[in-house]
Design an enzyme around this catalytic site. Structure first.
Site, PDB file in Angstrom:
ATOM      1  N   LYS A 193      19.965  17.426  11.780  1.00 15.83           N
ATOM      2  CA  LYS A 193      21.151  17.277  10.929  1.00 15.83           C
ATOM      3  C   LYS A 193      22.298  18.035  11.574  1.00 15.83           C
ATOM      4  O   LYS A 193      22.173  19.215  11.915  1.00 15.83           O
ATOM      5  CB  LYS A 193      20.878  17.866   9.532  1.00 15.83           C
ATOM      6  N   GLN A 217      23.531  25.122  14.736  1.00 14.21           N
ATOM      7  CA  GLN A 217      23.182  24.312  13.568  1.00 14.21           C
ATOM      8  C   GLN A 217      21.748  24.569  13.106  1.00 14.21           C
ATOM      9  O   GLN A 217      21.449  24.461  11.918  1.00 14.21           O
ATOM     10  CB  GLN A 217      23.369  22.829  13.901  1.00 14.21           C
ATOM     11  N   LYS A 219      22.116  27.670  10.907  1.00 13.71           N
ATOM     12  CA  LYS A 219      22.956  27.356   9.754  1.00 13.71           C
ATOM     13  C   LYS A 219      22.174  26.528   8.741  1.00 13.71           C
ATOM     14  O   LYS A 219      22.182  26.819   7.538  1.00 13.71           O
ATOM     15  CB  LYS A 219      24.197  26.583  10.217  1.00 13.71           C
ATOM     16  N   LYS A 246      23.417  17.996  16.931  1.00 16.07           N
ATOM     17  CA  LYS A 246      24.862  17.849  17.027  1.00 16.07           C
ATOM     18  C   LYS A 246      25.161  16.734  18.020  1.00 16.07           C
ATOM     19  O   LYS A 246      24.329  16.389  18.849  1.00 16.07           O
ATOM     20  CB  LYS A 246      25.516  19.155  17.509  1.00 16.07           C
ATOM     21  N   GLY A 266      30.237  14.111   9.908  1.00 13.79           N
ATOM     22  CA  GLY A 266      31.513  14.282  10.588  1.00 13.79           C
ATOM     23  C   GLY A 266      31.688  15.686  11.124  1.00 13.79           C
ATOM     24  O   GLY A 266      30.906  16.601  10.852  1.00 13.79           O
ATOM     25  N   ASP A 267      32.729  15.869  11.903  1.00 12.72           N
ATOM     26  CA  ASP A 267      33.145  17.163  12.446  1.00 12.72           C
ATOM     27  C   ASP A 267      34.592  16.973  12.862  1.00 12.72           C
ATOM     28  O   ASP A 267      35.264  16.055  12.383  1.00 12.72           O
ATOM     29  CB  ASP A 267      32.236  17.570  13.619  1.00 12.72           C
ATOM     30  N   THR A 305      33.111  22.582   2.871  1.00 13.15           N
ATOM     31  CA  THR A 305      33.156  23.697   3.821  1.00 13.15           C
ATOM     32  C   THR A 305      34.186  24.733   3.403  1.00 13.15           C
ATOM     33  O   THR A 305      33.928  25.945   3.459  1.00 13.15           O
ATOM     34  CB  THR A 305      33.456  23.184   5.247  1.00 13.15           C
ATOM     35  N   SER A 319      26.123  17.962   2.684  1.00 18.60           N
ATOM     36  CA  SER A 319      25.569  16.812   3.403  1.00 18.60           C
ATOM     37  C   SER A 319      24.087  16.640   3.069  1.00 18.60           C
ATOM     38  O   SER A 319      23.609  15.520   2.866  1.00 18.60           O
ATOM     39  CB  SER A 319      25.740  16.991   4.912  1.00 18.60           C
TER      40      SER A 319
END
Length: 448
Positions: A93, A114, A117, A129, A168-169, A212, A380
């Site tokens: 993820k 990630q 996190k 990622k 997304g990012d 976020t 998410s």
């Protein structure tokens, strides 16, 4: 030198030998490895199983070309990436980033972060990622759509609701996710949980856009609570003016703080009366303008070029929400001079290692990105849950779960720091708490 220190040094040497050019990746990994030495001292079985070297090497790296046609009929080629880093606690993820700066080192550093996190959220998601060096800025909707369709033609082979769930990012918002989802659907059929950050009409989650930024403030609130302090009346500097910064601004105002700056890549605005959230939202989301336009709308505001972190004024809380490595040692030293007490990161790794050292040496409480900005991936994962159950939760339901998760992340980090003798070091605490869950899962699953 202890056995754990020797082992960490060996793993660092292996990374430098294999990928000497991947400086962003090295920076992210080395910061984590040093903080894990007390854990390795306590758990020599992790050294015997060579757990760190297994963890710093991605399970899978996918690199591919992305050919697409611009509006003038010219053929263009970009590079696409997906790094599936660790699936010990769940499907991969992590977001997709479309930006000219994207390369394999960047994607690997983001994917490594990630892992921890996602572990900190307490939700069953692994780390990954991806992205491309494509720049959506200045492109038409048609060009972005053609690029996304080409990108997904290859990516679709490697993802799925129970395998790898991108989101997304930077450079990948609702428009891009919609195009990516549409392309996947044509290739593989309707699988609602394959992407998150979707529109509300086709499986998206309420509060995902705000997550976020809101989560950053919930985490910051927990940090202040731990020191018998409050956000009410605090002066806050925010960098950036994208989604994270915008909704951090909104939530900070709701919690009684005064945000005095926001910025973009050209410069920043300073408003001693407090930044007006509605005015920033209108400029950035409706007009798609530059932040300097705020000073034309609000008489108390001043616009200045350059970095907001070079601006010398007393304030209490720093919330960097722009991009990686935006704060260097000199700027951190200016924070000390300006009497900053707390810094929590809304962007991914915005503080350089020398800046973090300065925070620690001067008793600035520091909330690292892997903990403080985990709200986006948390929601998410909640979107994945809603997709699996064919349900849609209300904004308040999701927001309440988000707040609970962010308080949990801070609590886990605080507890881990105390347990391993680094009380008040929330970076070490986050690294340790995130690592322990993944390490336990990897040990249980054997040589995978």
């Amino acid at each position: 030198m202890t056995k754990a220190q020797e082992y960490v040094a060996t793993v660092k040497e292996a990374i430098q030998r294999r990928d000497p050019e991947q400086t962003e990746f090295q920076e992210a990994v080395f910061a984590v490895l040093d903080s894990l030495i007390p854990v390795l001292d306590k758990h020599p079985e992790y050294i015997k199983a060579n757990l760190l070297e297994r963890m710093v090497e991605p399970e899978r790296v996918i690199e591919f070309r992305v050919p697409w046609q611009d509006d003038a009929g010219n053929y263009q080629v970009n590079r696409g990436y997906r790094v599936q880093f660790n699936s010990a606690i769940g499907p991969y993820k992590g977001g997709l980033r479309f930006h000219p700066s994207v390369n394999l080192s960047t994607v690997k550093f983001l994917g490594f972060e990630q892992i921890f996190k996602n572990s900190l959220t307490g939700l069953p998601i692994g780390g990954g990622k991806g992205g491309s060096d494509f720049d959506p800025k200045g492109k038409s909707d048609s060009e972005v759509m053609r690029f996304c369709q080409s990108f997904m033609t290859e990516l679709a082979r490697h993802i799925g609701p129970d395998l790898d769930v991108p989101a997304g990012d930077i450079g990948v918002g609702g428009r891009e996710v919609g195009y990516l989802f549409g392309a996947y659907k044509r290739l593989r059929g309707f699988e609602n949980g394959v992407l998150t950050g979707k529109g509300l009409t086709f499986g998206g989650s309420a509060a995902r856009v705000e997550a976020t930024g809101y989560g950053l403030l919930y985490y910051t609130q927990s940090m202040l609570d731990a020191h018998n302090d409050s956000l009410k009346g605090k002066k806050i500097k925010i960098s950036g003016s994208g989604n994270v910064a915008l909704y951090a601004l909104q939530k900070a105002n709701e919690l009684g703080a005064k945000v005095i700056t926001v910025s973009d890549s050209d410069g920043f605005i300073y408003d001693p009366d407090g930044i007006d959230y509605s005015a920033v939202k209108e400029i950035k989301e409706i007009e798609r303008g530059r932040i300097k336009e705020y000073a034309q709308k609000v008489s108390t505001a001043h616009y200045m070029e350059g970095s907001v972190w070079n601006y010398d004024i007393d304030y209490d809380v720093a919330l960097p929400c722009a991009t990686q490595n935006e704060i260097d040692q000199k700027q951190a030293e200016l924070m000390v001079k300006d009497h900053v007490k707390y810094i929590c990161e809304g962007a991914n790794m915005p503080s350089m290692p020398e800046a973090i050292k300065t925070y620690n040496e001067n008793n600035i409480y520091y909330g690292p990105a892997k903990a403080a900005n985990a709200g986006g991936v948390a929601v998410s994962a909640l979107e994945m849950s809603q997709n699996s159950e064919r349900l849609s939760w209300s904004f308040d339901q999701v927001n309440n779960k988000l707040e609970t998760i962010m308080h949990y992340i801070f609590s886990k980090s605080e507890t881990a720091a105390k347990e391993y003798g680094v009380e008040g070091n929330y970076q070490a605490g986050a690294n340790i708490a995130g690592f322990e869950k993944v390490a336990t899962a990897m040990m249980a699953q054997g040589l995978v």
